[in-house]
Scaffold this active site. Structure first.
Site, PDB file in Angstrom:
ATOM      1  N   GLY A  45     -15.500  49.245  -2.309  1.00  0.00           N
ATOM      2  CA  GLY A  45     -16.538  50.184  -2.372  1.00  0.00           C
ATOM      3  C   GLY A  45     -17.841  49.691  -2.837  1.00  0.00           C
ATOM      4  O   GLY A  45     -17.598  48.585  -3.819  1.00  0.00           O
TER       5      GLY A  45
ATOM      6  N   GLY B 167      -7.565  58.732 -11.072  1.00  0.00           N
ATOM      7  CA  GLY B 167      -8.644  59.001 -11.379  1.00  0.00           C
ATOM      8  C   GLY B 167      -9.135  59.970 -12.644  1.00  0.00           C
ATOM      9  O   GLY B 167      -9.939  59.990 -13.089  1.00  0.00           O
TER      10      GLY B 167
ATOM     11  N   GLY C   6     -20.749  51.720  -3.468  1.00  0.00           N
ATOM     12  CA  GLY C   6     -21.829  52.945  -3.821  1.00  0.00           C
ATOM     13  C   GLY C   6     -21.916  53.281  -5.284  1.00  0.00           C
ATOM     14  O   GLY C   6     -21.911  52.186  -6.008  1.00  0.00           O
TER      15      GLY C   6
ATOM     16  N   ASP D 152     -19.641  57.022 -17.361  1.00  0.00           N
ATOM     17  CA  ASP D 152     -18.694  56.504 -16.214  1.00  0.00           C
ATOM     18  C   ASP D 152     -17.893  55.303 -16.550  1.00  0.00           C
ATOM     19  O   ASP D 152     -16.721  55.206 -16.647  1.00  0.00           O
ATOM     20  CB  ASP D 152     -19.219  56.782 -15.052  1.00  0.00           C
ATOM     21  CG  ASP D 152     -19.568  58.143 -14.466  1.00  0.00           C
ATOM     22  OD1 ASP D 152     -18.885  58.892 -15.072  1.00  0.00           O
ATOM     23  OD2 ASP D 152     -20.641  58.198 -13.753  1.00  0.00           O
TER      24      ASP D 152
ATOM     25  N   LYS E  96     -27.847  61.505 -10.399  1.00  0.00           N
ATOM     26  CA  LYS E  96     -27.605  60.503 -11.438  1.00  0.00           C
ATOM     27  C   LYS E  96     -28.841  59.493 -11.192  1.00  0.00           C
ATOM     28  O   LYS E  96     -29.103  58.838 -12.570  1.00  0.00           O
ATOM     29  CB  LYS E  96     -26.291  59.787 -11.124  1.00  0.00           C
ATOM     30  CG  LYS E  96     -24.971  61.024 -11.546  1.00  0.00           C
ATOM     31  CD  LYS E  96     -23.856  59.939 -11.406  1.00  0.00           C
ATOM     32  CE  LYS E  96     -22.647  60.978 -11.692  1.00  0.00           C
ATOM     33  NZ  LYS E  96     -21.470  60.261 -11.830  1.00  0.00           N
TER      34      LYS E  96
ATOM     35  N   THR F  73     -24.415  64.994 -12.489  1.00  0.00           N
ATOM     36  CA  THR F  73     -23.534  64.848 -11.562  1.00  0.00           C
ATOM     37  C   THR F  73     -24.245  64.679 -10.000  1.00  0.00           C
ATOM     38  O   THR F  73     -25.476  65.032 -10.375  1.00  0.00           O
ATOM     39  CB  THR F  73     -22.301  65.736 -11.377  1.00  0.00           C
ATOM     40  OG1 THR F  73     -21.289  65.191 -10.629  1.00  0.00           O
ATOM     41  CG2 THR F  73     -22.907  67.012 -11.214  1.00  0.00           C
TER      42      THR F  73
END
Ligand code: ATR
Length: 443
Positions: free
Chosen positions: A131, A241, A133, A107, A71, A67
């Site tokens: 987003g 989420g 990122g 993910d 990553k 995490t």
């Protein structure tokens, strides 16, 4: 759990990592499937990943989740990569095959699996993504790999969106571009960090989305972000989420152990941490509501709200000062107003003040939306827990007999609850485990 010489080690590396929910999820699955594995959390400082992964090889650690902030470095350090990890440029799961480290990214497929559970498919969708990122990149690859017809990337810093779009366009030509709006989209995903522990939203033009648009947020704390609430109030289907978090873990678990946890185990895990109904903790002062609440929130990656702290923040002054200025009745009025605000939250753990039960309407209101859990304990523990705490005006200078008397007076009020848990012989974490198990039985 029976740890022995054959127990296979698994874990998560990150910095910081002490708040990770991964050990809860994986150990639960290990227990459920009756496997001889053990999953723990390893704090690995920035820059220490090469040594950590060497250590993984040397110690024969079978699998690690990765995490923040490691990553991308894990991606560079693994010996082999799966298609998702290679496409995203980030690894969240490392599997040690006799010293060869295989890097995966669960993910992206975790997000897709979570959509599937909600009956939503990426195939053919006109998708828009907020987003640019690392999290956005994983969602983008997940959507494109699973057949999204188009993907618009919208970001505060436009050039970052353009960079990500042009990079992805090389692999998914004609389907991805940077954009300024999500007009007409039929799938909208927030992959910015906006909404995490604050009341901002990265988007508000829900009336300009396509009809029947599905709106997702990868933020899971709070469970319903301001963004998701806006979408729900506009009549749109929303997906939070927490599902992605559980599914990425379930997929990693399968890579580590070679055993798919199965739909039923994943559903159980999800039900356990989803906290569809918030948990409100009641009990006498010093029974451990805050400590238990914090544990419970961590175990579910949920928002923790201490009602007294909430009141102090709203009032802008400490409780003894509020008592001195407006008396107990004035304080109870403020408390009722705060409880009315908190009662509407979903997926939160709320620790109530010891006297919140004095007004029946407070608890009745909470019970409409939340599970009200009463923590019961004895005088000795109350006195130990509150020794030296000067913020409790009602306990100041009381003898054990007087405290016992006050507890007896309050007893009938505490009986208005959904569940009572005896915490006199358990520590906060054990108490939190008991509460979660009992709530799971109730739902
Ligand atoms: P991660 O790897 O977790 O996705 P990141 O690379 O820092 O984290 O990306 C965070 C994303 O949230 C970015 O898209 C960022 O926008 P910028 O590229 O403009 O920085 C977005 N973000 C963070 N705070 C934001 C805010 N207050 N308003 C809008 N976007 C925000």
């Amino acid at each position: 759990m029976n740890i022995n010489a054959k127990t296979v080690p698994l874990g998560v590396v990150g910095w910081p990592v002490t708040h990770s929910i991964s050990p809860e999820l994986h150990n639960r699955l290990i227990e459920k499937l009756g496997l001889n594995y053990f999953y723990s959390a390893y704090p690995v400082q920035p820059g220490a990943m090469p040594r950590a992964l060497d250590g993984m090889r040397a110690l024969g650690i079978r699998g690690l989740n990765v995490t923040i902030p490691h990553k991308e470095e894990a991606f560079r350090l693994c010996d082999r990569l799966d298609a998702y990890a290679a496409g995203i440029g980030a690894v969240n799961t490392v599997v040690n095959e006799n010293g060869c480290l295989r890097g995966y990214n669960t993910d992206a497929p975790g997000f897709i699996a979570c959509l599937r559970r909600e009956g939503v498919s990426a195939a053919g969708k006109k998708a828009a993504l907020l987003g640019a990122g690392g999290a956005a990149r994983a969602v983008a690859v997940g959507l494109l790999q699973n057949g999204a017809a188009e993907l618009r990337i919208i970001n505060r810093t436009r050039e970052r969106a353009e960079r990500l779009a042009s990079e992805l366009a090389a692999r998914f030509p004609g389907r991805v571009r940077a954009a300024a709006n999500a007009d007409g989209a039929d799938l909208l995903v927030n992959a910015t960090s906006v909404g995490m522990k604050n009341s901002e939203t990265p988007f508000a033009d829900f009336d300009r989305l396509g009809e029947g648009c599905v709106v997702c947020d990868i933020v899971y704390c709070p469970r319903e972000t301001v963004f998701l609430r806006g979408a729900r109030e506009a009549g749109l289907k929303t997906v939070g989420g927490i599902g992605m978090l559980v599914y990425q873990a379930a997929l990693a678990f399968e890579l580590f152990t070679g055993m798919a946890p199965g739909e039923e185990a994943v559903e159980e895990l999800l039900r356990r941490v989803e906290l569809k109904r918030s948990v409100a903790l009641t009990g006498f002062m010093g029974c451990g509501k805050s400590a238990v609440g914090r544990e419970l929130a961590q175990m579910c990656a949920a928002e923790f709200i201490d009602c007294d702290d909430y009141i102090v923040k709203k009032a802008g002054k400490p409780i003894p000062e509020i008592f001195a200025e407006v008396g107990e009745a004035g304080f109870r009025d403020m408390e009722s107003r705060c409880i009315a605000e908190l009662a509407g939250r979903s997926g939160a753990v709320i620790a109530l003040g010891g006297g919140a039960v004095l007004r029946r309407e407070n608890i009745d209101l909470l019970r409409e939306n939340c599970r009200v859990v009463r923590i019961k304990t004895d005088v000795g523990k109350v006195l130990r827990n509150t020794a030296g705490d000067r913020s409790r005006p009602l306990l100041r200078g009381k003898t054990p007999e007087q405290v016992a008397e006050l507890m007896a007076l309050r007893e009938p009020y505490y009986q208005n609850c959904d569940l009572t848990v005896d915490a006199s012989k358990t520590d906060p974490r054990e108490t939190a485990c008991i509460i979660l198990d009992k709530i799971a039985e109730m739902s």
